[in-house]
Design a protein around this motif. Sequence first.
Motif, PDB file in Angstrom:
ATOM      1  N   LEU A 131       0.824  -1.207   0.000  1.00  0.00           N
ATOM      2  CA  LEU A 131       0.000   0.000   0.000  1.00  0.00           C
ATOM      3  C   LEU A 131       0.858   1.255   0.000  1.00  0.00           C
ATOM      4  O   LEU A 131       0.574   2.222  -0.728  1.00  0.00           O
ATOM      5  N   LYS A 132       1.913   1.235   0.804  1.00  0.00           N
ATOM      6  CA  LYS A 132       2.827   2.384   0.794  1.00  0.00           C
ATOM      7  C   LYS A 132       3.421   2.590  -0.590  1.00  0.00           C
ATOM      8  O   LYS A 132       3.544   3.726  -1.079  1.00  0.00           O
ATOM      9  N   GLY A 133       3.775   1.483  -1.241  1.00  0.00           N
ATOM     10  CA  GLY A 133       4.355   1.567  -2.579  1.00  0.00           C
ATOM     11  C   GLY A 133       3.382   2.114  -3.614  1.00  0.00           C
ATOM     12  O   GLY A 133       3.805   2.637  -4.655  1.00  0.00           O
ATOM     13  N   VAL A 136      -0.136   5.151  -0.763  1.00  0.00           N
ATOM     14  CA  VAL A 136      -1.075   5.338   0.350  1.00  0.00           C
ATOM     15  C   VAL A 136      -0.313   5.872   1.559  1.00  0.00           C
ATOM     16  O   VAL A 136       0.679   5.284   1.998  1.00  0.00           O
ATOM     17  N   GLU A 137      -0.783   6.967   2.085  1.00  0.00           N
ATOM     18  CA  GLU A 137      -0.166   7.597   3.250  1.00  0.00           C
ATOM     19  C   GLU A 137      -1.159   7.633   4.409  1.00  0.00           C
ATOM     20  O   GLU A 137      -2.355   7.403   4.229  1.00  0.00           O
ATOM     21  N   GLN A 138      -0.635   7.939   5.596  1.00  0.00           N
ATOM     22  CA  GLN A 138      -1.498   8.031   6.771  1.00  0.00           C
ATOM     23  C   GLN A 138      -2.632   9.015   6.507  1.00  0.00           C
ATOM     24  O   GLN A 138      -2.419  10.125   6.034  1.00  0.00           O
ATOM     25  N   GLY A 139      -3.867   8.574   6.787  1.00  0.00           N
ATOM     26  CA  GLY A 139      -5.037   9.415   6.568  1.00  0.00           C
ATOM     27  C   GLY A 139      -5.742   9.169   5.252  1.00  0.00           C
ATOM     28  O   GLY A 139      -6.922   9.517   5.099  1.00  0.00           O
ATOM     29  N   ILE A 162      -0.705   1.154   8.853  1.00  0.00           N
ATOM     30  CA  ILE A 162      -0.079   2.381   8.343  1.00  0.00           C
ATOM     31  C   ILE A 162      -0.945   3.614   8.565  1.00  0.00           C
ATOM     32  O   ILE A 162      -0.599   4.708   8.119  1.00  0.00           O
ATOM     33  N   GLY A 163      -2.088   3.432   9.254  1.00  0.00           N
ATOM     34  CA  GLY A 163      -2.926   4.582   9.571  1.00  0.00           C
ATOM     35  C   GLY A 163      -3.768   5.082   8.420  1.00  0.00           C
ATOM     36  O   GLY A 163      -4.110   6.261   8.359  1.00  0.00           O
ATOM     37  N   ALA A 164      -4.118   4.179   7.493  1.00  0.00           N
ATOM     38  CA  ALA A 164      -4.985   4.532   6.365  1.00  0.00           C
ATOM     39  C   ALA A 164      -6.382   3.983   6.644  1.00  0.00           C
ATOM     40  O   ALA A 164      -6.581   2.770   6.602  1.00  0.00           O
ATOM     41  N   PRO A 165      -7.368   4.823   6.957  1.00  0.00           N
ATOM     42  CA  PRO A 165      -8.708   4.314   7.272  1.00  0.00           C
ATOM     43  C   PRO A 165      -9.287   3.499   6.120  1.00  0.00           C
ATOM     44  O   PRO A 165      -9.205   3.903   4.956  1.00  0.00           O
TER      45      PRO A 165
END
Length: 651
Positions: A131-133, A136-139, A162-165
């Motif tokens: 997801l980070k790749g 996707v960032e926090q929030g 990672i804090g992604a709702p």
Amino acid sequence: MSDEQHTSGIEALADEQRTFPPSEDFKKTALTVGTEMYDEAAQDDEAFWARQATELVSWSKPWDTVLDWQLPDAKWFVGGELNVSYNCIDRHVEAGKGDKVAFHWEGEPGDTRTITYAELLDEVSQFANVLKGLGVEQGDRVNIYMPMIPEAAVAMLACARIGAPHSVVFGGFSSQSLADRIDDAQAKVLITADGGYRRGEVFPLKPAADEACEASSSIEHVVVVKRGGNDVAWVDGRDHWYHELMEGASTECAPEPMDSEDLLFLLYTSGTTGTPKGIMHTTGGYITHTTFTHKYVFDLKPETDIFWCTADVGWITGHSYIVYGPLSNGCTQVMYEGVPNHPGNDRFWEIIEKYQVSIFYTAPTAIRTFMKWGAEEPAKHDLSSLRVLGTVGEPINPEAWIWYHENIGGGNCPIVDTWWQTETGGIMISPLPGATTTKPGSATFPLPGVTAKLVDDEANEVDNGGGYLTLTRPWPGMLRGIWGDPERFRDTYWSRFPDRYFAGDGAKLDDDGYLWLLGRVDDVMNVSGHRISTTEVESALVSHPAVAEAAVVGADDATTGQAVMAYVILRGGADVGVEDLRSHVASEIGAIAKPKAIFITPDLPKTRSGKIMRRLLRDVAEGRNIGDTTTLADSSIVDELQAKAAAAADD
């Protein structure tokens, strides 16, 4: 429930006298056998919840304030930091329980997977890195549209890591329902599958996901799990196979410390305005509530119990009692992909016997279906591993309770009949199996730390008889609002009665103080435990070019609790079949909302001011005597509708 009942209180008609105290054998090992926990919470509910948060949840930073309550806005464990994914996985692995099974997964065709906590940690960490790749960032919000496969839980936990709702959409919903939820949340990534298995066949998910992406504007990437093996269309650059992304992903991904009040997920539920509401649940309070209720309501012994909740992760029950509560408690559970009658009507009982399930949590709708199939189906299997049974989704009628107790529990298992909502986050009213004498059909009492009161129309508290169910004190798992619409949050839940949350349900208190839920008092139907707005179904019907007007009501149904009944006025000269309209609703909203019956009518019972009298439509649908019709513009229409309903019943 008639309009008269809405204005004069709620009738309390049924009377159930049978009682079932906990057995002495069960009490010997039960977590709770007396009133100590209730007494502690009654003395100081904030201190009670603080103790649960301390004992049951791991925090990376302690909180400063237990509760900040500015009605209707609550903040729990203010200043504290934690990560839900860490609580559900890492801490168990760190405690030396990495080899413990987290999921026994059973596919409908009979394929299986066993996933340990260590394996789950690796897969969740890998997908969090995926997801980070994808940026996707926090929030950032992530949509999940999946069958009941382990990757659905992995996706949820990776988002939490990672804090992604996340916003999970039930795989049975249509592309339009998915698109509406994507747009409202402005989701960045959609996680789906090619298809899943249901009733022996693959039902495709990717085509609906593609349509939803075309109808919405925010999705940048679509991750596709290969499950069904069905052919799918592909958009290069946007679409990615899950297994290919995972191949190169690291298993090292530190959990992100999140503020206790950071958003954990959105979950959309029907609203009476026809527009789904994005219910907001945050981190610290939610995981405290679900961990506590899962442990004590089910008398959980994580070292030995095998827990099985038959819900789908697309609903709140799947969030709280498949993913977050059970994993936070470190227990082993069963996850099943398909339906209870494939390949035979005994599939559930076969699974219980195979995995030695000890705690079984299902819906009254399912129990009534099992009753219809006959007691000989469970009798084919050894169900002696069961020790606690639960029900969720709607009130259970006493006859189904007794059947469940005798034929599934062998007369030995306590039944926890649980009341709660998407909005409450976790169970609110339920027996504690070692402490509560149960009555068939009653959810019994509010849990420790929960304050529920019945009131009449003037907000006077009701000590005996029927009333409106309200919650007078905040609780950790409570919703924190409606996404993007704080005014609707206040209007929907806090405006009907001053200083308290109105759940939208009616209930009664009997002479012994037991609570009996009576169902919805608004125009939201409860079909198989799923809340469906009459307005949403009406809007779907009217969107058909042949339909001029529609009215929808929920009518009592022996199997599904309530059934969707629709009355439709066609446009002049239009001709359309009832089955076409039923299919249209399924296409617009989802198969769960498909009307059981549609009556084509030249008019609807309306007052002279034009208001549709849904009370009369419910009476017609349920075959009751029609009361006063003098306020109608044309009372003859009721006679015509009754004749149509009688003819349909004869067919």
